[in-house]
Design a protein around this motif. Structure first.
Motif, PDB file in Angstrom:
ATOM      1  N   ILE A  24     -43.701  68.079  14.984  1.00  0.00           N
ATOM      2  CA  ILE A  24     -42.838  68.845  14.083  1.00  0.00           C
ATOM      3  C   ILE A  24     -43.521  69.043  12.739  1.00  0.00           C
ATOM      4  CG2 ILE A  24     -40.646  68.803  12.835  1.00  0.00           C
ATOM      5  CD1 ILE A  24     -39.444  67.304  15.213  1.00  0.00           C
ATOM      6  N   ASP A  25     -44.161  67.990  12.232  1.00  0.00           N
ATOM      7  CA  ASP A  25     -44.887  68.115  10.962  1.00  0.00           C
ATOM      8  C   ASP A  25     -46.002  69.153  11.067  1.00  0.00           C
ATOM      9  OD1 ASP A  25     -43.302  66.257   9.744  1.00  0.00           O
ATOM     10  OD2 ASP A  25     -44.672  64.566  10.081  1.00  0.00           O
ATOM     11  N   SER A  26     -46.692  69.160  12.186  1.00  0.00           N
ATOM     12  CA  SER A  26     -47.775  70.127  12.368  1.00  0.00           C
ATOM     13  C   SER A  26     -47.234  71.549  12.399  1.00  0.00           C
ATOM     14  CB  SER A  26     -48.523  69.826  13.673  1.00  0.00           C
ATOM     15  OG  SER A  26     -49.092  68.530  13.649  1.00  0.00           O
ATOM     16  N   PHE A  27     -46.102  71.729  13.060  1.00  0.00           N
ATOM     17  CA  PHE A  27     -45.506  73.066  13.154  1.00  0.00           C
ATOM     18  C   PHE A  27     -45.143  73.605  11.774  1.00  0.00           C
ATOM     19  CE2 PHE A  27     -41.630  75.656  13.514  1.00  0.00           C
ATOM     20  CZ  PHE A  27     -42.127  76.715  14.263  1.00  0.00           C
ATOM     21  N   PHE A  28     -44.481  72.772  10.961  1.00  0.00           N
ATOM     22  CA  PHE A  28     -44.095  73.226   9.627  1.00  0.00           C
ATOM     23  C   PHE A  28     -45.310  73.386   8.714  1.00  0.00           C
ATOM     24  CE2 PHE A  28     -39.889  71.707  10.966  1.00  0.00           C
ATOM     25  CZ  PHE A  28     -39.112  72.782  10.556  1.00  0.00           C
ATOM     26  N   GLU A  33     -48.769  77.400   5.798  1.00  0.00           N
ATOM     27  CA  GLU A  33     -50.076  77.983   5.520  1.00  0.00           C
ATOM     28  C   GLU A  33     -50.154  79.458   5.893  1.00  0.00           C
ATOM     29  OE1 GLU A  33     -52.761  75.573   7.672  1.00  0.00           O
ATOM     30  OE2 GLU A  33     -52.487  73.783   6.401  1.00  0.00           O
ATOM     31  N   MET A  34     -49.159  79.947   6.641  1.00  0.00           N
ATOM     32  CA  MET A  34     -49.175  81.341   7.085  1.00  0.00           C
ATOM     33  C   MET A  34     -48.825  82.286   5.947  1.00  0.00           C
ATOM     34  SD  MET A  34     -47.373  81.608  10.824  1.00  0.00           S
ATOM     35  CE  MET A  34     -48.217  81.096  12.306  1.00  0.00           C
ATOM     36  N   GLY A  35     -49.478  83.423   5.939  1.00  0.00           N
ATOM     37  CA  GLY A  35     -49.062  84.495   5.069  1.00  0.00           C
ATOM     38  C   GLY A  35     -47.982  85.312   5.761  1.00  0.00           C
ATOM     39  N   LEU A  36     -47.429  86.277   5.050  1.00  0.00           N
ATOM     40  CA  LEU A  36     -46.361  87.087   5.617  1.00  0.00           C
ATOM     41  C   LEU A  36     -46.844  87.856   6.839  1.00  0.00           C
ATOM     42  CD1 LEU A  36     -43.512  88.230   5.516  1.00  0.00           C
ATOM     43  CD2 LEU A  36     -44.330  89.970   3.896  1.00  0.00           C
ATOM     44  N   TRP A  37     -48.057  88.444   6.734  1.00  0.00           N
ATOM     45  CA  TRP A  37     -48.576  89.234   7.852  1.00  0.00           C
ATOM     46  C   TRP A  37     -48.847  88.355   9.075  1.00  0.00           C
ATOM     47  CZ3 TRP A  37     -48.583  93.835   9.660  1.00  0.00           C
ATOM     48  CH2 TRP A  37     -49.484  94.211  10.657  1.00  0.00           C
ATOM     49  N   VAL A  40     -45.544  87.570  10.756  1.00  0.00           N
ATOM     50  CA  VAL A  40     -45.025  88.696  11.542  1.00  0.00           C
ATOM     51  C   VAL A  40     -45.815  88.849  12.831  1.00  0.00           C
ATOM     52  CG1 VAL A  40     -44.717  91.202  11.578  1.00  0.00           C
ATOM     53  CG2 VAL A  40     -44.125  89.893   9.526  1.00  0.00           C
ATOM     54  N   MET A  41     -47.131  88.760  12.772  1.00  0.00           N
ATOM     55  CA  MET A  41     -47.957  88.922  13.961  1.00  0.00           C
ATOM     56  C   MET A  41     -47.710  87.801  14.975  1.00  0.00           C
ATOM     57  SD  MET A  41     -49.555  91.706  13.704  1.00  0.00           S
ATOM     58  CE  MET A  41     -50.714  91.489  15.052  1.00  0.00           C
ATOM     59  N   TYR A  42     -47.419  86.616  14.474  1.00  0.00           N
ATOM     60  CA  TYR A  42     -47.220  85.478  15.367  1.00  0.00           C
ATOM     61  C   TYR A  42     -45.866  85.558  16.080  1.00  0.00           C
ATOM     62  CZ  TYR A  42     -47.564  80.658  17.007  1.00  0.00           C
ATOM     63  OH  TYR A  42     -47.629  79.534  17.794  1.00  0.00           O
ATOM     64  N   PHE A  43     -44.844  86.028  15.347  1.00  0.00           N
ATOM     65  CA  PHE A  43     -43.488  86.031  15.905  1.00  0.00           C
ATOM     66  C   PHE A  43     -42.995  87.431  16.268  1.00  0.00           C
ATOM     67  CE2 PHE A  43     -43.527  82.064  13.430  1.00  0.00           C
ATOM     68  CZ  PHE A  43     -43.036  81.174  14.379  1.00  0.00           C
ATOM     69  N   TRP A  44     -43.902  88.414  16.350  1.00  0.00           N
ATOM     70  CA  TRP A  44     -43.437  89.774  16.620  1.00  0.00           C
ATOM     71  C   TRP A  44     -42.681  89.910  17.946  1.00  0.00           C
ATOM     72  CZ3 TRP A  44     -44.676  92.634  20.848  1.00  0.00           C
ATOM     73  CH2 TRP A  44     -45.782  92.239  21.603  1.00  0.00           C
ATOM     74  N   PRO A  45     -43.010  89.143  19.002  1.00  0.00           N
ATOM     75  CA  PRO A  45     -42.204  89.305  20.227  1.00  0.00           C
ATOM     76  C   PRO A  45     -40.720  88.989  20.003  1.00  0.00           C
ATOM     77  CG  PRO A  45     -44.238  88.131  20.700  1.00  0.00           C
ATOM     78  CD  PRO A  45     -44.120  88.190  19.213  1.00  0.00           C
ATOM     79  N   PHE A  46     -40.469  87.999  19.139  1.00  0.00           N
ATOM     80  CA  PHE A  46     -39.071  87.661  18.866  1.00  0.00           C
ATOM     81  C   PHE A  46     -38.366  88.807  18.148  1.00  0.00           C
ATOM     82  CE2 PHE A  46     -36.093  86.157  15.611  1.00  0.00           C
ATOM     83  CZ  PHE A  46     -35.092  85.640  16.428  1.00  0.00           C
TER      84      PHE A  46
END
Length: 227
Positions: A24-28, A33-37, A40-46
């Motif tokens: 869980i710590d790794s996920f958060f 560390e992610m930028g907005l783009w 979006v690219m990571y979760f676009w299928p959702f």
């Protein structure tokens, strides 16, 4: 302070949740560390598939419910027509109230009956061998005109016996049986009668009761319509 039940054996080992905590710590940490783009690219299928799918399905469900409600309660819906028919015919409804040692509860119940949106009521209280002030309170309600009849069984025969006693004196087309410790919402009786006007095969209905605080109402005489 520790409390344990006899016969309880302490487990030899407890499950290790450290791996789940690290995951869980790794996920958060990745999200931080992610930028907005990147997000979006990571979760676009959702956003493209799941979000749209569930939004459309929920929207269809809401529209279907609203359409059904409109058909039932609109100006020409069956419930509206049934309500018009009910108030046009205006049949007498007998309310039977059997009870034992329910003196303090009679006032709030009678108040709630006088607040009903359907007012053509005949109210009958049946005392089933009470040992409290129920006879005194019931007779006073009858003298004040707040109920139509007070009946007393000196020997307790049970709720069914008391209800049958009241039924023998009933004059209404419909019979409403209420426990003496109940309290009805203002439209309870009207809503209970509507199904009889919608479907001729309906012979009886039941209700669901929940806790409710009686409102304070002024005492007023019970008037029965002549229609």
């Amino acid at each position: 302070m520790n409390v344990a039940s006899r016969g309880f054996e302490r487990p030899s080992s407890l499950p290790d949740f450290s791996a789940y905590v690290q995951l869980i710590d790794s996920f958060f940490s990745i999200l931080a560390e992610m930028g907005l783009w990147d997000f979006v690219m990571y979760f676009w299928p959702f956003f493209v598939i799941d979000f749209v799918r569930y939004t459309v399905l929920d929207g269809i469900g809401v529209l279907r419910y609203l359409y059904k409600w409109r058909m039932q309660n609109g100006d020409n819906g069956p419930r509206t027509e049934a309500r018009r028919q009910l108030h046009s015919e205006y049949p007498l409804v007998t309310v039977i109230i059997p009870g034992k040692d329910e003196g303090p509860n009679l006032g709030p119940l009678i108040d709630s009956l006088h607040q009903q949106t359907y007012a053509n009521l005949e109210i009958i209280i049946i005392d089933d061998g009470s040992e409290d002030r129920t006879p005194e309170i019931g007779r006073r309600l009858e003298e004040e005109g707040r109920i139509d009849r007070f009946l007393r069984q000196r020997v307790r025969g049970g709720k069914a016996s008391a209800a049958n006693t009241g039924l023998r004196w009933a004059n209404g087309k419909f019979i409403v049986h209420i426990d003496a410790d109940s309290y009805l919402r203002d439209d309870a009786i009207e809503k209970s009668l509507i199904p009889f006007c919608i479907e001729e095969r309906v012979g009886a209905i039941g209700g669901i009761f929940g806790p409710q605080t009686p409102r304070r109402t002024s005492r007023r005489g019970h008037r029965r319509s002549s229609t």
